[in-house]
Every structure is written in structure tokens, then in C-alpha cells.
Design a protein around this motif. Structure first.
Motif, mmCIF file in Angstrom:
data_model
loop_
_atom_site.group_PDB
_atom_site.id
_atom_site.type_symbol
_atom_site.label_atom_id
_atom_site.label_comp_id
_atom_site.label_asym_id
_atom_site.label_seq_id
_atom_site.Cartn_x
_atom_site.Cartn_y
_atom_site.Cartn_z
ATOM 1 N N MET A 154 0.848 -1.196 0.000
ATOM 2 C CA MET A 154 0.000 0.000 0.000
ATOM 3 C C MET A 154 0.883 1.245 0.000
ATOM 4 O O MET A 154 1.856 1.332 0.728
ATOM 5 C CB MET A 154 -0.916 0.002 1.235
ATOM 6 N N ARG A 155 0.517 2.222 -0.845
ATOM 7 C CA ARG A 155 1.285 3.449 -0.960
ATOM 8 C C ARG A 155 0.590 4.558 -0.179
ATOM 9 O O ARG A 155 -0.617 4.784 -0.324
ATOM 10 C CB ARG A 155 1.430 3.834 -2.428
ATOM 11 N N ASN A 156 1.359 5.257 0.673
ATOM 12 C CA ASN A 156 0.798 6.361 1.442
ATOM 13 C C ASN A 156 0.812 7.632 0.609
ATOM 14 O O ASN A 156 1.863 8.027 0.071
ATOM 15 C CB ASN A 156 1.621 6.581 2.713
ATOM 16 N N LEU A 157 -0.330 8.287 0.504
ATOM 17 C CA LEU A 157 -0.442 9.527 -0.247
ATOM 18 C C LEU A 157 -0.040 10.687 0.655
ATOM 19 O O LEU A 157 -0.634 10.905 1.720
ATOM 20 C CB LEU A 157 -1.868 9.735 -0.756
ATOM 21 N N VAL A 158 0.973 11.427 0.240
ATOM 22 C CA VAL A 158 1.451 12.569 1.011
ATOM 23 C C VAL A 158 0.564 13.776 0.707
ATOM 24 O O VAL A 158 0.332 14.092 -0.466
ATOM 25 C CB VAL A 158 2.914 12.881 0.652
ATOM 26 N N PRO A 159 0.043 14.467 1.726
ATOM 27 C CA PRO A 159 -0.809 15.636 1.479
ATOM 28 C C PRO A 159 -0.051 16.719 0.725
ATOM 29 O O PRO A 159 1.168 16.868 0.852
ATOM 30 C CB PRO A 159 -1.183 16.115 2.886
ATOM 31 N N GLY A 160 -0.801 17.506 -0.051
ATOM 32 C CA GLY A 160 -0.183 18.581 -0.798
ATOM 33 C C GLY A 160 0.092 19.815 0.026
ATOM 34 O O GLY A 160 0.945 20.637 -0.321
ATOM 35 N N GLU A 161 -0.640 19.976 1.121
ATOM 36 C CA GLU A 161 -0.473 21.145 1.974
ATOM 37 C C GLU A 161 0.192 20.753 3.286
ATOM 38 O O GLU A 161 -0.074 19.671 3.825
ATOM 39 C CB GLU A 161 -1.819 21.806 2.255
ATOM 40 N N PRO A 162 1.060 21.623 3.827
ATOM 41 C CA PRO A 162 1.747 21.275 5.075
ATOM 42 C C PRO A 162 0.796 21.169 6.247
ATOM 43 O O PRO A 162 -0.210 21.886 6.327
ATOM 44 C CB PRO A 162 2.744 22.426 5.258
ATOM 45 N N SER A 163 1.135 20.265 7.171
ATOM 46 C CA SER A 163 0.346 20.092 8.391
ATOM 47 C C SER A 163 0.904 20.899 9.547
ATOM 48 O O SER A 163 0.308 20.942 10.622
ATOM 49 C CB SER A 163 0.313 18.611 8.778
ATOM 50 N N GLY A 164 2.044 21.523 9.350
ATOM 51 C CA GLY A 164 2.675 22.312 10.399
ATOM 52 C C GLY A 164 4.132 22.541 10.059
ATOM 53 O O GLY A 164 4.593 22.205 8.963
ATOM 54 N N ARG A 165 4.867 23.115 10.999
ATOM 55 C CA ARG A 165 6.287 23.393 10.801
ATOM 56 C C ARG A 165 7.126 22.399 11.587
ATOM 57 O O ARG A 165 6.729 21.978 12.677
ATOM 58 C CB ARG A 165 6.622 24.823 11.217
ATOM 59 N N LEU A 166 8.258 22.043 11.015
ATOM 60 C CA LEU A 166 9.166 21.113 11.690
ATOM 61 C C LEU A 166 9.934 21.870 12.760
ATOM 62 O O LEU A 166 10.646 22.833 12.476
ATOM 63 C CB LEU A 166 10.138 20.491 10.688
ATOM 64 N N SER A 167 9.787 21.456 14.002
ATOM 65 C CA SER A 167 10.501 22.080 15.106
ATOM 66 C C SER A 167 12.001 21.859 14.952
ATOM 67 O O SER A 167 12.447 20.812 14.472
ATOM 68 C CB SER A 167 10.024 21.481 16.428
ATOM 69 N N ASP A 168 12.786 22.863 15.375
ATOM 70 C CA ASP A 168 14.240 22.679 15.382
ATOM 71 C C ASP A 168 14.741 22.307 16.773
ATOM 72 O O ASP A 168 15.928 22.466 17.072
ATOM 73 C CB ASP A 168 14.957 23.919 14.863
ATOM 74 N N ALA A 169 13.849 21.772 17.613
ATOM 75 C CA ALA A 169 14.242 21.369 18.967
ATOM 76 C C ALA A 169 15.371 20.354 18.948
ATOM 77 O O ALA A 169 16.174 20.284 19.879
ATOM 78 C CB ALA A 169 13.041 20.804 19.717
ATOM 79 N N TRP A 170 15.489 19.563 17.879
ATOM 80 C CA TRP A 170 16.511 18.516 17.785
ATOM 81 C C TRP A 170 17.917 19.096 17.671
ATOM 82 O O TRP A 170 18.893 18.425 17.982
ATOM 83 C CB TRP A 170 16.218 17.602 16.596
ATOM 84 N N ARG A 171 18.053 20.326 17.191
ATOM 85 C CA ARG A 171 19.386 20.905 17.096
ATOM 86 C C ARG A 171 19.534 22.201 17.889
ATOM 87 O O ARG A 171 20.494 22.953 17.696
ATOM 88 C CB ARG A 171 19.795 21.145 15.644
ATOM 89 N N PHE A 172 18.621 22.436 18.820
ATOM 90 C CA PHE A 172 18.732 23.604 19.687
ATOM 91 C C PHE A 172 20.019 23.531 20.506
ATOM 92 O O PHE A 172 20.684 24.541 20.736
ATOM 93 C CB PHE A 172 17.516 23.662 20.613
ATOM 94 N N CYS A 173 20.390 22.318 20.930
ATOM 95 C CA CYS A 173 21.559 22.166 21.790
ATOM 96 C C CYS A 173 22.197 20.808 21.541
ATOM 97 O O CYS A 173 21.524 19.853 21.128
ATOM 98 C CB CYS A 173 21.149 22.300 23.264
ATOM 99 N N VAL A 174 23.517 20.721 21.799
ATOM 100 C CA VAL A 174 24.228 19.451 21.748
ATOM 101 C C VAL A 174 25.169 19.397 22.942
ATOM 102 O O VAL A 174 25.617 20.425 23.450
ATOM 103 C CB VAL A 174 25.002 19.298 20.417
ATOM 104 N N GLY A 175 25.455 18.186 23.402
ATOM 105 C CA GLY A 175 26.314 18.007 24.556
ATOM 106 C C GLY A 175 27.781 17.934 24.186
ATOM 107 O O GLY A 175 28.165 17.717 23.029
ATOM 108 N N THR A 176 28.618 18.103 25.206
ATOM 109 C CA THR A 176 30.064 18.082 25.019
ATOM 110 C C THR A 176 30.736 17.501 26.248
ATOM 111 O O THR A 176 30.167 17.502 27.336
ATOM 112 C CB THR A 176 30.612 19.500 24.772
ATOM 113 N N GLY A 177 31.961 17.036 26.062
ATOM 114 C CA GLY A 177 32.795 16.683 27.191
ATOM 115 C C GLY A 177 33.111 17.910 28.029
ATOM 116 O O GLY A 177 32.720 19.029 27.710
#
Length: 503
Positions: free
Chosen positions: A1-24
Motif C-alpha cells: 500500500m502506498r501512502n499519499l502525502v498531502p499537498g499542503e503542510p500540516s505544520g512546521r518542523l521544530s528545530d528542537a533537535w538541534r537547539f543544543c548538543v552536549g560536550t565533554g
């Protein structure tokens, strides 16, 4: 079965994943290999903030007590602090300040943590601690400007709910530390951001009690922080550990815990930062080096921003010495990069995310689809993982019908898996050399690059059909760009070898 991708956006992709990174620890940033690694991550991923331990530990040299005239004095020295922060800012990243650990000259006891002996006892003088905090922030404002320092979150301590990180895991003593620190910070400038309690998994009751404490005493708090890991007890072997792993959904459940606990209360609307997360909490677990880790964390990066304001991968580099100096180029370190800038599969998960658009078209249990302002559509897809230890299975398929303009699209696919773009596999096949010679390092860097494929796809009825068959533990990024055909009318591929027209 093939999933049909909507033509209009459902929202914005959060940049929470790269807001911060850890370090030694803080002073490792003085090293060349560290700065080279961070420069690479910033070019290809672009984190906004960086957080690590040891700002006040002896290695950074900020707190320098001395005797003169028969009295005790303290010089606050910012020689290393300035060098590290200058390097960060030059690389386009800003500090997420963690205030800790205790300088030995201010400590009330001798309990330490890690190979580099960070002191985890309360201050012998609360007044001197407050003066240390005040002097540091005043210096930062003088050097970098108030407007900039106001953007830097300031977190009080690290995992005080664990006795390894705070003597006796004394909650009342931590509350006192937090209150004195927060009030001192706000006395320097009321707009500086302060938060905590930076708790580790397993002591979730600390967060509601922390909220009750700061509310009852009207203690300043601008954000809440905690950590998230899903690995079980350590099974020790020389220079490493093995651990069981809970499903990755457990990370998302931990992300959601703080807001669930504090819903309806006075702190319910505060930002929530996951200031450390990963699969394993150990810096010597080989799972971090694998394609499994990338596929395991892919759904977390895709959905985590719906739950928290940030979640900080622990850490960007294997330059990290909590259990000692690493004895091998691959040793299970937290890093997205090894020493000498060899990219791990999870590095590519982050680099793929950095190439995605900001408009979410759809998402599923094995994919995320976005579009950017140019009309380029990106698809991140990942193979399922089995945390019970079953064999990784090839052949997982993601089928999508993507709305696209025009008659054709250019498809660029970049992949990492057990076999593709995986330096750890190449290193294993080499015989796991602990200190690879220069030629081996070159081979490993080449092996670490994603495998890239491209082709033209037809657009039929306004959609391009994708059939993505994924390899074992594969994470793949597909970029679809509408084709504006500029082929001249005289072009004929059949004549490339000089054959006559029409042959």
C-alpha cells in the motif's frame, strides 16, 4: 500500500533537535581535535547551543583562592573561560551554561565523580559560591554584552538526584543551592535565564517537588530541565559495557513526563529542555557507534520537538574522558564523531535532518516528509529496530506518493546502514585497530560517507511515486527537486560516440 502525502503542510518542523548538543568537560574545548570536530558538526548540522560539565571545576581555573596579609582571598580567573567561549562563538554556537562542579578550593568535602575528579559536594561557603556566580556572569556580560548573555540558558548543577553527582543526592541541599544561585543570577540581571533541576531518569518525583519548592518560595525559574536515556544496568567488560535497551518510544515518554507532571500548575507553561539524551547513559557502550543507534533514534528526532523545547544529544564528539582517556578510536563513546573526525551513522541522521525542509507534509512510524520554500521535498525514512536482540532484517519498504509539479523530479538518495556509510563496520572488518595509522584513517573516513544514488522520477497525475526498500538498520534521506528541463533541441544521447543522425 502506498501512502499519499498531502499537498499542503500540516505544520512546521521544530528545530528542537538541534537547539543544543552536549560536550565533554569544559576545558576539553581548548584542544585542536575538539575544535576541528565542532567546526565540522557546525558546517553540516549547525547546532545553536552547546552544554557540558566542568565550568567551575579546577580544570577551567575560574576559582583561585589564595592567602595574603593573613587573610583568605579569591581571584576569579577567566583565562580559559574566554578562550573556550571565543572559540564557540567563532564556530557559530553559543553556550548553554551548566554551573558546576564545585571548585576544590570551595568544596565542603572530597567526594568526586569521573576520571577527572569533578567535586560534587556543596560549597563550604554559600556566600563565596554566590560571589563566584556573580563574578562569572558579570565578566561574561562585560565581555560579550548583556543582550547576548541574556540568550544563554543557565542551568544549576547536573543530576543532583544521583548521589554520584550531588553528595548524598540531598534534595534540600540542592534546593538551597538552586535558590541562592537563581537569586544571585537575577540580581545580576533580571532577564538572565535560569533553570533546573537537571535530573536524570528514575527520580521523576524530584520535578514536582522542585516545582512546589520554587513556587512556595517564589524562587526564579525560567525553564525546566531533565535527562533521558533508555539503557539498562551496565554489564561490565574491560574498557566497555553492554546493556539492554528499552524501545525508543521510552525516550519520547520521558520527554513528555515534565509537562504531564506539571500540567495545570504555575510552571506548566515554562520551556522544557532535555539537556542530555541518548540510547545508553554510558560513554563506553559500543551501541553508540552503530547503525542501530541511528535507526533507533530517528523516530525520536522526528517527533521529539512536539513534546519539548529542546533535546540535546549527548555528545557531539568522542573527546570525552569521564571514565578515562579512550583506549581505541572506536570505544562506544557518546559522540556523533570519533576522535579524528570519523562520522558515525548517528552523525548522518543529524546531517540528514539538517537538510530537511521546515514544512511538515506528513509523518509516520517509519518516515517524515517535509518541503522547503523552493518546493524541494525531503523524505527521511528509517528501518525498524529490534531491541530484543533479534537479527536486523533487510527489505523494509516505505511507499509514498508525493505531490510534485511538472513532468519529472530529480531524486537524490543518501543512505547509511549496517553495510552503507558505516565506518564502524569497516573498522571491524579491519580487525578493530585501536590506533589506526593515517592510511587506515583515510579509509575509515571514506567508509563513513553515506552512499548516494540519484535518478529521474516521472510525475504522473501530479505525484511522484517512491518505493524505498531499506537495508538493515538503514536511515535514508531522499531529496526530490522539480526538474526545469533546459535540454537544447539538438541534444541526442544516441550520438555521443559520433554516430550519424538517425542511427
Amino acid at each position: 500500500m502506498r501512502n499519499l502525502v498531502p499537498g499542503e503542510p500540516s505544520g512546521r518542523l521544530s528545530d528542537a533537535w538541534r537547539f543544543c548538543v552536549g560536550t565533554g568537560r569544559f576545558d576539553l574545548a581548548l584542544r585542536r581535535d575538539y575544535q576541528d570536530s565542532l567546526a565540522l558538526a557546525q558546517r553540516e548540522i549547525g547546532f545553536r547551543y552547546i552544554r557540558g560539565h566542568g565550568l567551575f571545576s579546577d580544570g577551567a581555573g575560574v576559582h583561585r583562592p589564595y592567602e595574603y596579609g593573613g587573610e583568605r582571598h579569591v581571584r576569579h580567573s577567566f583565562t580559559y573561560l574566554d578562550q573556550v567561549l571565543d572559540a564557540y562563538l567563532e564556530l557559530g554556537i553559543e553556550p548553554f551554561l551548566e554551573l558546576g562542579f564545585m571548585p576544590s578550593g570551595l568544596a565542603s568535602g572530597e567526594q568526586t565523580v569521573f576520571w577527572w575528579r569533578g567535586n560534587v559536594t556543596p560549597p563550604s561557603s554559600w556566600q563565596e559560591w554566590a560571589e563566584l556566580v556573580r563574578a562569572t556572569l558579570t565578566h561574561l556580560i562585560d565581555r560579550y554584552g548583556l543582550d547576548r548573555v541574556r540568550r544563554w540558558p543557565i542551568e544549576v548543577w547536573n543530576e543532583p538526584n544521583l548521589e554520584q553527582f550531588w553528595q548524598g543526592a540531598d534534595e534540600a541541599a540542592y534546593h538551597r543551592l538552586y535558590e541562592i544561585t537563581a537569586r544571585t543570577i537575577k540580581d545580576v540581571d533580571a532577564s538572565l535565564q535560569v533553570g533546573g533541576p537537571s535530573i536524570s531518569p528514575g527520580s521523576d518525583e524530584w520535578m514536582p517537588r522542585f516545582a512546589d519548592f520554587v513556587t512556595a518560595r517564589d524562587v526564579p525559574v525560567d525553564f525546566l530541565s531533565r535527562h533521558a536515556y533508555t539503557s539498562g544496568p551496565a554489564q561490565h567488560v574491560p574498557f566497555g559495557v553492554y546493556q539492554t535497551m528499552a524501545p525508543a518510544s521510552g525516550l519520547l515518554e520521558q520527554f513528555a513526563t515534565t509537562r504531564r507532571q506539571l500540567a495545570g500548575g504555575p510552571l506548566a507553561d515554562l520551556p522544557v529542555h532535555i539537556t542530555e539524551f541518548n540510547s545508553s547513559y554510558r560513554p563506553d557502550n559500543p551501541i553508540h557507534d552503530t547503525a542501530f543507534n541511528a535507526a533507533y533514534l530517528a523516530p525520536v528526532l522526528a517527533a521529539g520537538g512536539d513534546l519539548v523545547d529542546s533535546f540535546s544529544y549527548w555528545t557531539f564528539s568522542d573527546m570525552f574522558e569521564e571514565v578515562g582517556i579512550p583506549t581505541s578510536i572506536f570505544h562506544g563513546g557518546f559522540g556523533l564523531l570519533t576522535h579524528r573526525q570519523i562520522k558515525k551513522p548517528t552523525y548522518h541522521l543529524y546531517a540528514f535532518m539538517a537538510r530537511m525542509g521546515d514544512q511538515v507534509l506528513t509523518r509516520g512510524e517509519d518516515h517524515l516528509v517535509t518541503r522547503d520554500s523552493t518546493g524541494r521535498v525531503t523524505v527521511l525514512a528509517w528501518a525498524p529496530v529490534d531491541v530484543t536482540g533479534g537479527p536486523a532484517v533487510a527489505g523494509h519498504t516505505v511507499r509514498l506518493a508525493v505531490p510534485m509539479p511538472g513532468d519529472s523530479v530529480f531524486m537524490l538518495r543518501s543512505s547509511v546502514s549496517e553495510e552503507l556509510g558505516n565506518a564502524w563496520t569497516a573498522w571491524s572488518e579491519m580487525g578493530r585497530p585501536r590506533s589506526p595509522h593515517p592510511k587506515q584513517l583515510d579509509i575509515l573516513r571514506e567508509a563513513a560517507e553515506p552512499v548516494r544514488r540519484h535518478r529521474s522520477l516521472p510525475v504522473t497525475g501530479g505525484t511522484a511515486e517512491l518505493d524505498l526498500t531499506l537495508d538493515r538498520h538503514e536511515v535514508t534521506l531522499v531529496e526530490l527537486t522539480p526538474v526545469a528541463d533546459e535540454t537544447p533541441p539538438w541534444w541526442d544521447d544516441r550520438r555521443l560516440l559520433g554516430l550519424a543522425e538517425g542511427t
